[in-house]
Motif scaffolding. Structure first.
Motif, PDB file in Angstrom:
ATOM      1  N   VAL B  96       0.842  -1.196   0.000  1.00 22.95           N
ATOM      2  CA  VAL B  96       0.000   0.000   0.000  1.00 22.95           C
ATOM      3  C   VAL B  96       0.874   1.242   0.000  1.00 22.95           C
ATOM      4  N   CYS B  97       1.966   1.167   0.781  1.00 23.05           N
ATOM      5  CA  CYS B  97       2.879   2.307   0.885  1.00 23.05           C
ATOM      6  C   CYS B  97       3.523   2.589  -0.474  1.00 23.05           C
ATOM      7  N   GLY B  98       3.961   1.539  -1.166  1.00 28.06           N
ATOM      8  CA  GLY B  98       4.555   1.711  -2.487  1.00 28.06           C
ATOM      9  C   GLY B  98       3.568   2.340  -3.456  1.00 28.06           C
ATOM     10  N   THR B  99       2.323   1.825  -3.438  1.00 31.19           N
ATOM     11  CA  THR B  99       1.285   2.367  -4.313  1.00 31.19           C
ATOM     12  C   THR B  99       1.033   3.836  -3.995  1.00 31.19           C
ATOM     13  N   PHE B 100       0.976   4.131  -2.685  1.00 31.28           N
ATOM     14  CA  PHE B 100       0.730   5.500  -2.239  1.00 31.28           C
ATOM     15  C   PHE B 100       1.838   6.435  -2.726  1.00 31.28           C
ATOM     16  N   LEU B 101       3.099   5.971  -2.577  1.00 30.23           N
ATOM     17  CA  LEU B 101       4.230   6.811  -2.965  1.00 30.23           C
ATOM     18  C   LEU B 101       4.183   7.126  -4.461  1.00 30.23           C
ATOM     19  N   VAL B 102       4.000   6.098  -5.274  1.00 31.18           N
ATOM     20  CA  VAL B 102       3.965   6.308  -6.729  1.00 31.18           C
ATOM     21  C   VAL B 102       2.797   7.230  -7.098  1.00 31.18           C
ATOM     22  N   SER B 103       1.627   7.003  -6.469  1.00 31.33           N
ATOM     23  CA  SER B 103       0.463   7.827  -6.805  1.00 31.33           C
ATOM     24  C   SER B 103       0.660   9.274  -6.385  1.00 31.33           C
ATOM     25  N   MET B 104       1.342   9.475  -5.240  1.00 32.25           N
ATOM     26  CA  MET B 104       1.561  10.851  -4.794  1.00 32.25           C
ATOM     27  C   MET B 104       2.512  11.591  -5.731  1.00 32.25           C
ATOM     28  N   VAL B 105       3.577  10.908  -6.156  1.00 33.87           N
ATOM     29  CA  VAL B 105       4.482  11.545  -7.119  1.00 33.87           C
ATOM     30  C   VAL B 105       3.706  11.863  -8.406  1.00 33.87           C
ATOM     31  N   ALA B 106       2.861  10.916  -8.821  1.00 30.77           N
ATOM     32  CA  ALA B 106       2.068  11.132 -10.037  1.00 30.77           C
ATOM     33  C   ALA B 106       1.140  12.327  -9.866  1.00 30.77           C
ATOM     34  N   ALA B 107       0.471  12.392  -8.700  1.00 33.42           N
ATOM     35  CA  ALA B 107      -0.454  13.500  -8.457  1.00 33.42           C
ATOM     36  C   ALA B 107       0.294  14.824  -8.414  1.00 33.42           C
ATOM     37  N   ALA B 108       1.484  14.806  -7.783  1.00 35.60           N
ATOM     38  CA  ALA B 108       2.271  16.041  -7.689  1.00 35.60           C
ATOM     39  C   ALA B 108       2.710  16.511  -9.069  1.00 35.60           C
ATOM     40  N   THR B 109       2.894  15.570 -10.003  1.00 37.10           N
ATOM     41  CA  THR B 109       3.240  15.961 -11.370  1.00 37.10           C
ATOM     42  C   THR B 109       2.004  16.424 -12.134  1.00 37.10           C
ATOM     43  N   ALA B 110       0.930  15.635 -12.031  1.00 36.54           N
ATOM     44  CA  ALA B 110      -0.197  15.836 -12.939  1.00 36.54           C
ATOM     45  C   ALA B 110      -1.140  16.948 -12.498  1.00 36.54           C
ATOM     46  N   ILE B 111      -1.373  17.072 -11.190  1.00 34.43           N
ATOM     47  CA  ILE B 111      -2.419  18.005 -10.762  1.00 34.43           C
ATOM     48  C   ILE B 111      -2.044  19.471 -11.026  1.00 34.43           C
ATOM     49  N   PRO B 112      -0.836  19.937 -10.622  1.00 30.71           N
ATOM     50  CA  PRO B 112      -0.527  21.348 -10.954  1.00 30.71           C
ATOM     51  C   PRO B 112      -0.506  21.601 -12.455  1.00 30.71           C
ATOM     52  N   LEU B 113       0.214  20.725 -13.188  1.00 24.51           N
ATOM     53  CA  LEU B 113       0.290  20.905 -14.643  1.00 24.51           C
ATOM     54  C   LEU B 113      -1.097  20.842 -15.281  1.00 24.51           C
ATOM     55  N   GLY B 114      -1.877  19.848 -14.844  1.00 27.13           N
ATOM     56  CA  GLY B 114      -3.195  19.634 -15.439  1.00 27.13           C
ATOM     57  C   GLY B 114      -4.138  20.789 -15.154  1.00 27.13           C
TER      58      GLY B 114
END
Lengths: 333, 326
Positions: B96-114
Motif C-alpha cells: 500500500v505504501c509503495g502504491t501511495f508513494l507512486v500515486s503521490m508523485v504522479a499526483a504532484a506531477t499531474a495536478i498542478p500541470l493539469g
C-alpha cells in the motif's frame, strides 16, 4: 495612489499567471516531443536500414527506397537474437484480439447505451446500472484480468484444467474450432479486453445519444413511430458519428492494454500465428513489455521499434476518429 | 429545419406507412422483445461487477483461511516477503505504501500541470493555441501505458540520475525507483485532470464571468477567484478519478518501479506496488493454488476496494457538480 498600485499589482499578477500557463503548456508539449524523439532515436536501429537510407539520400539511388524499412522486423517471429527478432506474431495477435473485442464490446456497449438513454424507466435499478458503469470505468484493468482468468481462461474449472481441454467443437483445422475452457486463446483474450473497454464504449455512446436533440425524437413519436423505431431510424443514425469516434478510441485503448492479458498468462515467445479461436497468441504491448524489461541494450531498441509500430497504428486509428468527427458531423435540428 | 431533421421526418413517415400493414400486436411484441434484449445487455455490467466481487471474495476468503495466514497480520503487518526468506510474511502495508508513494508523485506531477493547462484552455487560450494544445493532450491520453513504462525506465530514470550526479555528485536514484515511475504515471493521468477540469470550467455559466469582468477583474481574478471555485467539485472529481487511474496503473510500475516491497516514502528508492506484485505472481508461473497465488487475489481485493472507493467519491462529486450547473 494606493488604488493605482493595487491595479498595477493585479495586472502584473495576471501577466505572471499567463506566463505560468504558457510555461506549463510548453512543458506538456516538450514532454510529448521528448517521448516521441527518444523512442524514435532508440527505435530507428531495427526499424530502418542505415545502408539503404545512405544510398537513397546521399547517392540518390531510388531503387533502394523500398529497402529503407527493415521489413524483416515486421515479418519475423520473436527471437533470442535481436537481429532476427520481429513482431509478426504480436501484430497478428493484436489484430485478432482487437477484432474479437470490437465484435463483442460494440454491440453490447451500444445496446446498453440505447437502453439507458431511450428505454430505461427512471427507477432504482436504472440508477444502480448507471452508477455501476461509471465506477466500472475506474476499476484497474489488471482486476479485469483476474475476472478473465477465472471466467474465460479456466471457466471456473467446469471443464477440467486449462492445459488439457475437456470439450472442443468444430474440426481441428477450421478457424472456428473452439475448445472449452478457452485457455490462453484468442477468445479468452478478446473477452477479457471486452470487459476492459465495455464501460468506455457505454459512456461515450450514451453521451453521443444524449447530444441528439429531443425534438427529433418527439417528431418521430408524434407521428406514431414506436420507441424502438425512433431509436433505430432517428436517434441512432444521428448519433452514429460520435458513437464511432468513441468506439475507435475505445479500440485503441484495447490495442494498448497489456496488463489484463498478462494475468491470463499469454505466452511471450510464440513461433506461429493463431489458427483458430482458442489458439495461443501474443500481443504487441506484451511483447514490448517483455523486451523493455530485459537488461540488454539491443532488446530496449527492439522494444522502441515495436513501440513505433504500435504508435503508428494508434495514430491511424485516431486519425480515422478525427476524420469521422469532422466529416460526418451534420447540424442536428 | 436542417436537412437531417427533414430526412428524419421522411424516415418516420415511411415507417408509419410500413407499420400500417403490420398488425399492432406483432409490432408491440417486437417492441417488447427489443426492449428486453437491450435491458439484458444493460444487466451485463451488473454481472461483471458481481463476477469481480464474487471471485475476489472467494479467493480472499480461501487465502485468509490458510493456516499460515492471520487476518490481523495481513491488515496491519508491515513486512511483505511472500517469496523470499524462510519465514513468509504477508502484511499488506508495504505494498500500500509503495502504491501511495507512486500515486503521490504522479499526483504532484499531474495536478498542478493539469489544472494550469485546464485554466489556460478554458479561460486564456485563443482558438489557434487551443488547436495546438488539444491534440497534444489527446495524444498523451492515447499513448499505451507500456510506452510510458519504457519512457520511465529508459529516459526518466537516466535523466534523474544524471541530474542528481550533476547537482550532488551521486546518482541517488537507483535503477528502478518510485520517482521515475510516478512521473511517468503523472504524465499518463495529466490528460484526465486537464480535460475533465476544463469541461467543468467550461460549464460554469458565462454570467458569473461577466459579472466579475464588469467589476473590473483581470482574467487572473476571474479564472482563479470565480471560475475555479465555481467548478471546484468538478475539478476535485477530476483529481480523484485521475488518482484512481494512478493507483491501478500496472505496466509502468511493473517496468520501472522495481520489485522490493518495503516501507519507504523516498522516491529515489525502489518500491513494489500492489499491481506490480500481481504482475510478479502472474508472470512467474506460481502454482495455481499456492499461498503466493492466493495472496495475489487478496492484494487484488484491497486494490479493487481502494479504487472503487475513490471512484465512487469522484463520481459523487461529479454528480453534485452537474446538478448545480446542468
Amino acid at each position: 495612489m494606493s488604488a493605482l498600485s493595487m491595479r498595477t499589482r493585479r495586472i502584473v499578477k495576471n501577466r505572471a499567471f499567463l506566463a505560468l500557463c504558457l510555461l506549463s503548456t510548453s512543458v506538456t508539449i516538450l514532454i510529448l516531443a521528448l517521448l516521441i524523439m527518444s523512442i524514435m532515436l532508440q527505435g530507428s536501429h531495427f526499424l530502418f536500414n542505415s545502408e539503404a537510407i545512405n544510398a537513397v539520400f546521399a547517392h540518390g539511388e531510388l531503387s533502394q527506397l523500398t529497402k529503407v524499412i527493415r521489413w524483416e522486423f515486421l515479418t519475423n517471429f520473436a527471437s533470442r537474437f535481436p537481429q532476427k527478432a520481429g513482431i509478426y506474431a504480436a501484430v497478428i495477435g493484436s489484430i485478432w484480439v482487437c477484432a474479437i473485442c470490437a465484435l463483442l464490446a460494440l454491440p453490447l456497449g451500444i445496446g446498453t447505451a440505447i437502453y439507458l438513454e431511450e428505454f430505461a424507466p427512471k427507477n432504482r435499478l436504472t440508477a444502480l446500472i448507471d452508477f455501476n458503469i461509471r465506477n466500472l470505468a475506474g476499476v484497474p484493468s489488471i482486476v479485469y484480468g483476474i475476472l478473465g482468468l477465472t471466467a474465460f481462461t479456466r471457466m471456473f474449472g467446469f471443464f477440467g484444467s486449462d492445459k488439457n481441454s475437456a470439450l472442443s467443437f468444430g474440426p481441428e483445422d477450421a478457424w472456428w474450432h473452439i475448445q472449452l475452457p478457452f485457455g490462453q486463446g484468442l477468445l479468452a483474450g478478446g473477452l477479457t479486453l471486452m470487459l476492459v473497454v465495455l464501460p468506455i464504449v457505454i459512456i461515450s455512446s450514451r453521451e453521443a445519444l444524449r447530444a441528439v436533440p429531443a425534438s427529433l425524437r418527439q417528431a418521430s413519436l408524434a407521428i406514431g413511430a414506436t420507441p424502438w423505431q425512433t431509436a433505430s431510424f432517428i436517434t441512432l443514425p444521428a448519433a452514429i458519428p460520435s458513437i464511432l469516434t468513441g468506439a475507435i478510441l475505445a479500440m485503441s485503448r484495447a490495442m494498448g492494454e497489456a496488463a489484463p492479458l498478462l494475468v491470463l498468462g499469454i505466452p511471450v515467445f510464440i513461433a506461429n500465428t493463431p489458427d483458430n479461436l482458442t489458439d495461443n497468441f501474443t500481443v504487441l504491448p506484451f511483447q514490448i513489455f517483455n523486451w523493455a524489461g530485459r537488461p540488454q541494450e539491443s532488446f530496449h531498441q527492439l522494444a522502441a521499434s515495436a513501440i513505433v509500430v504500435l504508435l503508428v497504428v494508434l495514430i491511424c486509428f485516431n486519425g480515422v476518429a478525427v476524420y469521422l468527427r469532422h466529416k460526418l458531423r451534420r447540424p442536428m435540428a | 429545419m436542417s436537412a437531417l431533421s427533414v430526412k428524419a421526418a421522411s424516415n418516420a413517415v415511411a415507417l408509419t406507412r410500413r407499420g400500417v400493414t403490420r398488425s399492432n400486436r406483432t409490432r408491440d411484441g417486437w417492441e417488447f422483445m427489443i426492449r428486453g434484449l437491450l435491458g439484458c445487455t444493460a444487466l451485463i455490467s451488473i454481472a461483471i461487477t458481481a463476477g469481480i466481487i464474487m471471485i475476489l471474495l472467494r479467493e480472499t476468503i480461501a487465502f485468509i483461511q490458510l493456516p499460515e495466514i492471520h487476518l490481523t497480520d495481513f491488515l496491519f503487518g508491515t513486512t511483505w516477503s511472500p517469496l523470499l526468506g524462510a519465514e513468509k510474511h504477508f502484511g499488506i502495508w508495504p505494498l500500500v505504501c509503495g502504491t501511495f508513494l507512486v500515486s503521490m508523485v504522479a499526483a504532484a506531477t499531474a495536478i498542478p500541470l493539469g489544472l494550469i493547462t485546464a485554466v489556460y484552455l478554458s479561460e486564456y487560450a485563443t482558438v489557434s493555441k487551443r488547436a495546438l494544445l488539444k491534440p497534444v493532450i489527446e495524444i498523451l491520453a492515447g499513448v499505451p501505458t507500456v510506452v510510458y513504462g519504457f519512457f520511465a525506465l529508459l529516459v526518466i530514470t537516466p535523466a534523474l540520475q544524471s541530474a542528481c550526479n550533476f547537482l550532488f555528485g551521486a546518482p541517488i536514484f537507483s535503477g528502478y525507483n518510485a520517482g521515475a515511475a510516478g512521473i511517468a504515471v503523472g504524465i499518463m493521468i495529466l490528460p484526465i485532470v486537464a480535460s475533465l477540469s476544463e469541461d467543468a470550467m467550461q460549464s460554469v455559466p458565462r454570467s458569473l464571468r461577466e459579472g466579475a469582468y464588469a467589476l473590473g477583474s483581470t482574467k487572473f481574478d476571474v479564472s482563479v477567484k470565480v471560475v475555479t471555485p465555481a467548478a471546484l467539485s468538478g475539478v476535485m472529481a477530476s483529481c480523484f478519478l485521475a488518482i484512481t487511474r494512478a493507483i491501478g496503473e500496472t505496466m509502468v510500475v511493473a517496468l520501472a518501479a522495481g520489485g522490493l516491497a518495503h516501507m519507504t516514502l523516498n522516491p529515489a528508492d525502489q518500491v513494489q506496488t500492489m499491481t506490480a506484485y500481481m504482475v510478479q505472481i502472474f508472470l512467474g508461473d506460481a502454482p495455481a493454488f499456492g499461498v503466493e497465488n492466493l495472496s495475489s487475489y487478496a492484494v487484488a481485493m484491497v486494490l479493487f476496494l481502494l479504487t472503487l472507493m475513490l471512484s465512487i467519491i469522484g463520481n459523487i462529486l461529479l454528480n453534485r457538480f452537474r446538478e448545480v450547473y446542468e
